[in-house]
Structure formats: structure tokens, C-alpha cells
Design a protein around this motif. Structure first.
Motif, short mmCIF file in Angstrom:
data_model
loop_
_atom_site.label_atom_id
_atom_site.label_comp_id
_atom_site.label_asym_id
_atom_site.label_seq_id
_atom_site.Cartn_x
_atom_site.Cartn_y
_atom_site.Cartn_z
N TRP A 190 50.19 1.67 45.16
CA TRP A 190 50.97 2.81 45.69
C TRP A 190 51.09 3.95 44.50
O TRP A 190 50.83 3.50 43.60
N CYS A 191 51.23 4.98 45.16
CA CYS A 191 51.59 6.12 44.24
C CYS A 191 52.27 7.35 45.14
O CYS A 191 52.41 7.20 46.18
N ILE A 241 51.69 15.79 31.03
CA ILE A 241 52.24 14.92 29.94
C ILE A 241 53.55 15.32 29.44
O ILE A 241 54.11 16.20 29.77
N SER A 242 54.36 13.95 29.54
CA SER A 242 55.73 14.29 29.31
C SER A 242 55.99 13.15 28.44
O SER A 242 55.46 12.15 28.26
N SER A 243 57.18 13.49 27.70
CA SER A 243 57.67 12.49 26.77
C SER A 243 58.53 11.51 27.31
O SER A 243 58.80 10.41 26.79
N VAL A 252 57.05 7.78 32.84
CA VAL A 252 55.96 8.39 33.47
C VAL A 252 55.20 7.14 34.09
O VAL A 252 54.69 6.34 33.21
N PRO A 253 54.67 7.16 35.42
CA PRO A 253 53.95 5.96 35.68
C PRO A 253 52.59 5.91 35.08
O PRO A 253 51.94 7.01 34.61
N ALA A 254 51.79 4.70 35.15
CA ALA A 254 50.78 4.38 34.41
C ALA A 254 49.59 5.26 34.93
O ALA A 254 48.78 5.85 34.30
N TYR A 255 49.59 5.50 36.67
CA TYR A 255 48.41 6.22 37.08
C TYR A 255 48.72 7.79 36.69
O TYR A 255 47.87 8.50 36.45
N ILE A 256 49.90 8.25 36.41
CA ILE A 256 50.03 9.72 35.77
C ILE A 256 49.40 9.78 34.40
O ILE A 256 48.76 10.73 34.12
N GLU A 257 49.85 8.74 33.68
CA GLU A 257 49.26 8.87 32.26
C GLU A 257 47.91 8.87 32.24
O GLU A 257 47.29 9.32 31.40
N TRP A 258 47.24 7.99 33.31
CA TRP A 258 45.88 8.04 33.39
C TRP A 258 45.17 9.38 33.63
O TRP A 258 44.17 9.74 33.09
N LEU A 259 45.82 9.90 34.76
CA LEU A 259 45.39 11.44 35.14
C LEU A 259 45.47 12.31 34.07
O LEU A 259 44.77 12.94 33.87
#
Length: 463
Positions: free
Chosen positions: A332-333, A257-259, A263-270
Motif C-alpha cells: 500500500w502507499c 527528504i524530511s527530518s 517518513v514511510p520507507a517507500y518515500i525514503e526510497w523515492l
């Protein structure tokens, strides 16, 4: 990981000539970046076709000392590569040499070394004609290189040609440094229609002896026996400088988690998933499985009840009813960033060598689903030699579909935190991760080998 060091030394001009395919261009670029961090006063001329420059020219911010140079689109496009692979290989072998040599003639600075993909064997001839040292860059496992290098042994022992349906389970135990290997676990170029491209691979590997260096993208400690067996075969240095993956960029991208609003949506989902609960699925960037098999894989993973992140090239209708909150499909990721995320506990992979090295670096066990070429022996290395994965298909080369029921059961067991066999895979994967980290840390094998190679070419010590 050790910090990347810089030291004042004389300038160096490196020309990099990758084979025109994503799985070849990426590791070559990563090597150039690593070298440029180590030796910032050097210049890298990275040569690609105009088509590939269009694909990758604006993708990443390269260090200032890496510049692109292009040659005309003298080979079939990406689409053509998939439709007629033997024809594509022939064009690469015959159409690129002249424009590449003309480009060398136009360069203002003298060239100290050419780093060329081994499959572009004509670069060795160009380098020798122009008295420029060539480092042959092998983008697959050292094991696969050794299989091609010792091909005559297969013929002498009656293991080529053979009918795999009758003798596929026979084991080859005479290739130096390689554990006993079933015939069905050899590259697909030994099988069926794949044999049309075998002569290209054999010719490329045979011409390595005319180069001045051999670079493996592998980590020495992962393939020590086979690399040790190969070194005496060549009258020049053989360096393992892997993993040639973009691990050096990870420090700029936290996987948690980053402020940062970028941050890509897939990282937010992870970030919202439990630790080790997500199966990452990627079938690679070139060939794919049949649509009917893809349907079974999608249904099986969905029915397993396991969380998943699936990178799908165009097959966005895989889950017509949506994935619910258990899955995410993206076009893509940033694969290494995903594999390094704490939520990811497994990787369904086609076993391309770059993906394999990224999984090892991240300490993630694998479900292997190879399709083509070196992916078959890579699967064998992952499952049998390193013991950090399970095969999806029990019978390699079988035309039978793996059913959704089989896949659901396999995925469920693989991702079960309490399953003792899966626990062992995870433990072993973490051990190999430590091996990999030690190799790139200061004093490690890859760190030292890269240093030695740069020192060699800086001092003009090519023999």
C-alpha cells in the motif's frame, strides 16, 4: 491553490451516503472534508455498512464535524463483490434502502441535504418521500455519465447491441459534447457479460432527474464540452467540484527528504532516485489482470531497466529474486503523495477515475491498462482526448497477452527523457496539471462551484 476559507454562517447538517466500494467512498469523504473546511460549523453524518466502518473507521483523522453512522451488513462482503458482481449490485439496490431510512428517522438533527452516490438511486426516492433535497454524486467521468444519459441514441442509431469483434472500430459521433468515440471504447457494461449490469447503471442515471442537484467529481475545465451539453438537460444546478482527491492533505506531507522520522520507507526510497526516473505501477483496488498477464507485466518492467515502485495487493512474489536496487514492491502507499514526488515520471494505471484525476493533479503521464467498466473510456480520454498517455494494449478487448518484450520496449520509450513523443506527453501533462490547480484555486471553477453548492443548500434553495 487558494487557501481554504471559513466564514460564519448558519449550521448545516449533511448526510453522505456513498456506494459501498473503495473508489466511491474515498471521493465522497474527500468532498465532505472539503465542505467541512469551507463551512466548519456544519455537521456531516457519513453512512457506511458496519463492514466498511471496520475498514475505514480508523484509517484517517477526520475533522471533528464528520462523524460515522452505520447500517447493518445487509450486502455481500468485499470478497462477495468480486465473486458475484451482478449479485452484489442487486443486493445494494434492494437491501440498503430500509436500514438507511430507519437511520434517518433516528437522527436527532434535521437533515438539510443528502449527498448520495448516483448508483444508490433509491436514496432519491427516500429523500423525496421525506422532503429532504438530494444531491446526486457521480463518481466517474462526466463523459461516462453522458453516455448512459444518451443511451437511447445508441439504440436508435443501431449501435446497441452490436458485436464488437465485427464493428468495434465504428465511431459514435452523435452524443452531445463527446468527441467521436469507437464502440470498443465504451464502458464494458455494453459488452458481453457486462450487459447484466447495464440496466442498473441506466436506471440510476435516469433517476438523477428526480434529484435536486447533480455533482460531478470531474474538473469542469477537463470536460467542459460534455458538461455544458448536459447542464440544460436538468432543471436544477449541475456542479463540477473535482478533483475529489485528498490534495488538501498534501501540505501536511512533504514528498521530499524530511527530518521527520515517520517518513514511510517507500518515500525514503523515492528520495534516493533521480528526478522523473521512477514508473509508479498500480492496478487498482478491486479487479486485477490474469496471473499470466501479471507475470508478463512484471517481467517486462523488470527487463526494461526502468526504476519502478509497484503497489501489489497480495502478489508479493512477483519478483521472487528481488527487485535489486531498481525497484520496490509495497502492499500500500499514499498514492497522491507518490505521484507528486519529483522522482516519479510515469504511472502505469488501470484508469480508475480517482487515479486518473490524481495523475492529472500531479502532472504525471500515464500508461493505460484498463480492465473494467468506466476504465475503458477513461483510457480513451487519457490517450486520445487529453493526449497525456499511451495504451499498453493496442487492441482494446483483445484476449491476447501483451508480451514481456512489448512491455519492456514500451516502458523504456515512455520513461526515456530524450524520447520526443514522451517529452510531448510530459509537457501536456504539466499543462493539465496547471488547469487542475487553477480550478481549485480561489476564483477557479471547482472552488466557485463548491461555494455555490454550499450556499444553495445553506439557504434551502433546492427546487
Amino acid at each position: 491553490m487558494g487557501t481554504i476559507r471559513t466564514e460564519p454562517t448558519t449550521a448545516l447538517h449533511v448526510v453522505a451516503m456513498p456506494y459501498p466500494g473503495r473508489g466511491h467512498i474515498n471521493p465522497m469523504m474527500n468532498l465532505c472534508k472539503l465542505m467541512s473546511f469551507t463551512k466548519p460549523d456544519s455537521l456531516f453524518t457519513f453512512v457506511v455498512t458496519e463492514e466498511w466502518h471496520g475498514f475505514i473507521g480508523s484509517e484517517t483523522k477526520n475533522p471533528a464535524n464528520i462523524r460515522f453512522a452505520t447500517i447493518p451488513n445487509c450486502i455481500p462482503s468485499e470478497l462477495g463483490r468480486a465473486k458475484d458482481f451482478p449479485g452484489f449490485l442487486k443486493a445494494v439496490a434492494t437491501k440498503m434502502e430500509a436500514p438507511f431510512e430507519q437511520l434517518l428517522n433516528r437522527l436527532e438533527l434535521p437533515v438539510d441535504v443528502i449527498i448520495a452516490d448516483t448508483y444508490l438511486d433509491w436514496v432519491v426516492r427516500v429523500g423525496n418521500r421525506k422532503n429532504i433535497p438530494v444531491a446526486s454524486f457521480w463518481p466517474m467521468s462526466a463523459t461516462v455519465f453522458s453516455v448512459f444519459h444518451h443511451f437511447e441514441l445508441l439504440e436508435q442509431n443501431g449501435h446497441f447491441p452490436v458485436e464488437l469483434s465485427e464493428r468495434g472500430e465504428e465511431r459514435v459521433d452523435y452524443i452531445p459534447g463527446i468527441p467521436p468515440t469507437r464502440l470498443v471504447d465504451f464502458p464494458t457494461v455494453f459488452q458481453g457479460s457486462g450487459r447484466k449490469t447495464l440496466s442498473r447503471a441506466l436506471e440510476a442515471v435516469s433517476l438523477v432527474s428526480k434529484a435536486q442537484y447533480l455533482l460531478f467529481t470531474s474538473v469542469y475545465d477537463l470536460e467542459a464540452q460534455v458538461i455544458d451539453a448536459l447542464k440544460p438537460k436538468f432543471p436544477f444546478p449541475v456542479y463540477s467540484v473535482g478533483p475529489t482527491i485528498p490534495y488538501f492533505e498534501l501540505k501536511d506531507h512533504s514528498s521530499v527528504i524530511s527530518s521527520n522520522h515517520n517518513v514511510p520507507a517507500y518515500i525514503e526510497w523515492l528520495n534516493c532516485q533521480p528526478k522523473g526516473s521512477v514508473l509508479y505501477v498500480s492496478m487498482g483496488s478491486f479487479l486485477s489482470v490474469s496471473s499470466s498477464q501479471l507475470d508478463e507485466i512484471a517481467a517486462g518492467i523488470h527487463n526494461s531497466g526502468v526504476r519502478f515502485l509497484w503497489v501489489s495487493r497480495g502478489e508479493t512474489t512477483l519478483f521472487e529474486d528481488g527487485c535489486g536496487n531498481m525497484g520496490l514492491v509495497v502492499p500500500w502507499c499514499d498514492q497522491l503523495r507518490v505521484l507528486g514526488h519529483p522522482a516519479v515520471g510515469g504511472f502505469w494505471t488501470h484508469c480508475g477515475w480517482n487515479s486518473t484525476l490524481e495523475a492529472v493533479f500531479a502532472g504525471v503521464p500515464m500508461l493505460t491498462s484498463p480492465i473494467f467498466w468506466d476504465q475503458i473510456p477513461d483510457s480513451k480520454i487519457i490517450v486520445d482526448d487529453w493526449k497525456i498517455g499511451w495504451r499498453v494494449k493496442r487492441e482494446v478487448g483483445s484476449e491476447n497477452l501483451v508480451t514481456r518484450e512489448e512491455i519492456a520496449k514500451l516502458v523504456k520509450s515512455f520513461m526515456d527523457a530524450e524520447n520526443s513523443e514522451a517529452k510531448e506527453l510530459r509537457k501536456r501533462a504539466k499543462e493539465l496539471q496547471e488547469t487542475c490547480s487553477a480550478a481549485i484555486a480561489k476564483g477557479g471553477s471547482s472552488y466557485t462551484n463548491l461555494d455555490s453548492f454550499i450556499r444553495d443548500i445553506s439557504q434551502g434553495q433546492a427546487k
